[in-house]
Design a protein around this motif. Structure first.
Motif, PDB file in Angstrom:
ATOM      1  N   UNK A 250      -4.828  62.749   0.946  1.00  0.00           N
ATOM      2  CA  UNK A 250      -3.835  62.709  -0.120  1.00  0.00           C
ATOM      3  C   UNK A 250      -4.034  61.471  -0.990  1.00  0.00           C
ATOM      4  N   UNK A 251      -2.953  60.917  -1.503  1.00  0.00           N
ATOM      5  CA  UNK A 251      -3.041  59.786  -2.417  1.00  0.00           C
ATOM      6  C   UNK A 251      -3.462  58.498  -1.720  1.00  0.00           C
ATOM      7  N   UNK A 252      -3.097  58.313  -0.455  1.00  0.00           N
ATOM      8  CA  UNK A 252      -3.408  57.088   0.299  1.00  0.00           C
ATOM      9  C   UNK A 252      -4.631  57.312   1.172  1.00  0.00           C
ATOM     10  N   UNK A 253      -5.582  56.370   1.093  1.00  0.00           N
ATOM     11  CA  UNK A 253      -6.814  56.517   1.855  1.00  0.00           C
ATOM     12  C   UNK A 253      -7.252  55.176   2.431  1.00  0.00           C
ATOM     13  N   UNK A 254      -7.915  55.259   3.578  1.00  0.00           N
ATOM     14  CA  UNK A 254      -8.585  54.107   4.161  1.00  0.00           C
ATOM     15  C   UNK A 254      -9.969  54.058   3.553  1.00  0.00           C
ATOM     16  N   UNK A 255     -10.386  52.881   3.068  1.00  0.00           N
ATOM     17  CA  UNK A 255     -11.719  52.771   2.491  1.00  0.00           C
ATOM     18  C   UNK A 255     -12.553  51.817   3.324  1.00  0.00           C
ATOM     19  N   UNK A 256     -13.776  52.244   3.627  1.00  0.00           N
ATOM     20  CA  UNK A 256     -14.746  51.455   4.377  1.00  0.00           C
ATOM     21  C   UNK A 256     -15.992  51.345   3.518  1.00  0.00           C
ATOM     22  N   UNK A 257     -16.508  50.137   3.355  1.00  0.00           N
ATOM     23  CA  UNK A 257     -17.679  49.967   2.499  1.00  0.00           C
ATOM     24  C   UNK A 257     -18.648  48.947   3.052  1.00  0.00           C
ATOM     25  N   UNK A 258     -19.908  49.113   2.686  1.00  0.00           N
ATOM     26  CA  UNK A 258     -20.949  48.140   3.029  1.00  0.00           C
ATOM     27  C   UNK A 258     -21.816  47.961   1.782  1.00  0.00           C
ATOM     28  N   UNK A 259     -22.158  46.704   1.488  1.00  0.00           N
ATOM     29  CA  UNK A 259     -22.905  46.480   0.261  1.00  0.00           C
ATOM     30  C   UNK A 259     -23.612  45.148   0.226  1.00  0.00           C
ATOM     31  N   UNK A 260     -24.171  44.866  -0.943  1.00  0.00           N
ATOM     32  CA  UNK A 260     -24.859  43.603  -1.194  1.00  0.00           C
ATOM     33  C   UNK A 260     -24.422  43.096  -2.561  1.00  0.00           C
ATOM     34  N   UNK A 261     -24.279  41.797  -2.673  1.00  0.00           N
ATOM     35  CA  UNK A 261     -23.931  41.158  -3.943  1.00  0.00           C
ATOM     36  C   UNK A 261     -25.075  40.227  -4.307  1.00  0.00           C
ATOM     37  N   UNK A 262     -25.711  40.495  -5.461  1.00  0.00           N
ATOM     38  CA  UNK A 262     -26.805  39.660  -5.955  1.00  0.00           C
ATOM     39  C   UNK A 262     -26.268  38.874  -7.135  1.00  0.00           C
ATOM     40  N   UNK A 263     -26.454  37.544  -7.106  1.00  0.00           N
ATOM     41  CA  UNK A 263     -25.874  36.737  -8.161  1.00  0.00           C
ATOM     42  C   UNK A 263     -26.758  35.608  -8.636  1.00  0.00           C
ATOM     43  N   UNK A 264     -26.512  35.178  -9.875  1.00  0.00           N
ATOM     44  CA  UNK A 264     -27.138  33.999 -10.442  1.00  0.00           C
ATOM     45  C   UNK A 264     -26.147  32.854 -10.267  1.00  0.00           C
ATOM     46  N   UNK A 265     -26.544  31.835  -9.501  1.00  0.00           N
ATOM     47  CA  UNK A 265     -25.685  30.694  -9.190  1.00  0.00           C
ATOM     48  C   UNK A 265     -26.114  29.513 -10.056  1.00  0.00           C
ATOM     49  N   UNK A 266     -25.212  29.049 -10.912  1.00  0.00           N
ATOM     50  CA  UNK A 266     -25.468  27.913 -11.779  1.00  0.00           C
ATOM     51  C   UNK A 266     -24.720  26.709 -11.187  1.00  0.00           C
ATOM     52  N   UNK A 267     -25.469  25.842 -10.467  1.00  0.00           N
ATOM     53  CA  UNK A 267     -24.884  24.688  -9.769  1.00  0.00           C
ATOM     54  C   UNK A 267     -25.024  23.427 -10.609  1.00  0.00           C
TER      55      UNK A 267
ATOM     56  N   UNK B 293     -23.618  40.912  -9.342  1.00  0.00           N
ATOM     57  CA  UNK B 293     -23.568  42.376  -9.372  1.00  0.00           C
ATOM     58  C   UNK B 293     -23.341  42.866  -7.949  1.00  0.00           C
ATOM     59  N   UNK B 294     -22.123  43.336  -7.631  1.00  0.00           N
ATOM     60  CA  UNK B 294     -21.895  43.943  -6.318  1.00  0.00           C
ATOM     61  C   UNK B 294     -22.335  45.409  -6.321  1.00  0.00           C
ATOM     62  N   UNK B 295     -23.064  45.806  -5.289  1.00  0.00           N
ATOM     63  CA  UNK B 295     -23.512  47.192  -5.108  1.00  0.00           C
ATOM     64  C   UNK B 295     -23.055  47.635  -3.734  1.00  0.00           C
ATOM     65  N   UNK B 296     -22.406  48.804  -3.649  1.00  0.00           N
ATOM     66  CA  UNK B 296     -21.786  49.204  -2.387  1.00  0.00           C
ATOM     67  C   UNK B 296     -21.834  50.712  -2.187  1.00  0.00           C
ATOM     68  N   UNK B 297     -21.962  51.127  -0.936  1.00  0.00           N
ATOM     69  CA  UNK B 297     -21.754  52.510  -0.518  1.00  0.00           C
ATOM     70  C   UNK B 297     -20.453  52.512   0.271  1.00  0.00           C
ATOM     71  N   UNK B 298     -19.539  53.462  -0.037  1.00  0.00           N
ATOM     72  CA  UNK B 298     -18.253  53.465   0.650  1.00  0.00           C
ATOM     73  C   UNK B 298     -17.876  54.861   1.139  1.00  0.00           C
ATOM     74  N   UNK B 299     -16.920  54.879   2.031  1.00  0.00           N
ATOM     75  CA  UNK B 299     -16.449  56.122   2.651  1.00  0.00           C
ATOM     76  C   UNK B 299     -14.930  56.098   2.662  1.00  0.00           C
ATOM     77  N   UNK B 300     -14.300  57.185   2.212  1.00  0.00           N
ATOM     78  CA  UNK B 300     -12.845  57.274   2.150  1.00  0.00           C
ATOM     79  C   UNK B 300     -12.337  58.217   3.230  1.00  0.00           C
ATOM     80  N   UNK B 301     -11.295  57.784   3.946  1.00  0.00           N
ATOM     81  CA  UNK B 301     -10.682  58.601   4.991  1.00  0.00           C
ATOM     82  C   UNK B 301      -9.250  58.898   4.578  1.00  0.00           C
ATOM     83  N   UNK B 302      -8.923  60.178   4.464  1.00  0.00           N
ATOM     84  CA  UNK B 302      -7.588  60.594   4.049  1.00  0.00           C
ATOM     85  C   UNK B 302      -7.684  61.749   3.068  1.00  0.00           C
TER      86      UNK B 302
END
Length: 197
Positions: free
Chosen positions: A99-116, A88-97
């Protein structure tokens, strides 16, 4: 009389056209939510995500989703290991622009169940001096919860009809030591296709 009617018709038409253009411009600006399929990046291998602004017209937003990843490695002597990840990726992001084209900057955490899954070949010594070693394959598996923090830097395009395309780079840092990992810092590209509404 005819010129008055003509002027009235022209003014009414101009008024309706202006209202239509204003309504379509407002509709274009209100596409603050999207659903998209993402390959690589925070989704690991493939994932479905929901993205929205915190409030209408805000550059600040968030994203959450479900991701799946799979990897397999075969060792030179026949030992193998594979990993399935449900995350499950969880993120906060910020868009710069604007019009239709934007720069996206994000920071987040991904919590996962790893089956090895592990498969290891062990060699047992012979019971008598003239015998040969006996190869024995041992299989095992384990489930562990792990997490990594990440940042995104990318390009986001949203058409007037709502088609959305994203491409960029994710850098990640392992946050815990609950499982063995070949890398603690990783980088991966991402690409996504979706619908903004």
């Amino acid at each position: 009389m005819k010129t008055l009617n003509l002027r009235l018709i022209l003014l009414t038409g101009l008024f309706l056209l202006t209202g239509t253009l204003t309504a379509s411009a407002q509709e274009e600006q209100s596409r603050d939510k999207s659903v998209y399929l993402e390959l690589l990046g925070p989704s690991m291998m493939v994932g479905i995500n929901y993205d929205a602004r915190f409030k209408e017209g805000s550059p600040w937003g968030y994203r959450t989703g479900l991701g799946f990843g799979y990897s397999e490695s075969n060792w030179f002597f026949g030992d193998a290991t594979s990993t399935r990840v449900y995350s499950i990726p969880l993120e906060v992001n910020y868009l710069i622009g604007k019009r239709k084209s934007k720069l996206e900057l994000g920071v987040g955490v991904n919590v996962g169940l790893y089956n090895d899954h592990y498969r290891v070949t062990q060699y047992e010594a012979p019971s008598n001096p003239s015998g040969s070693y006996v190869a024995k394959t041992v299989s095992s598996s384990e489930n562990k919860v792990s997490a990594f923090g990440y940042t995104d830097v990318g390009y986001r395009y949203t058409s007037t009809r709502g088609f959305q395309f994203r491409v960029g780079l994710t850098t990640a840092l392992t946050l815990d030591k609950t499982r063995q990992s070949a890398h603690t810092v990783m980088a991966a590209p991402y690409i996504s296709f979706g619908k903004a509404f």
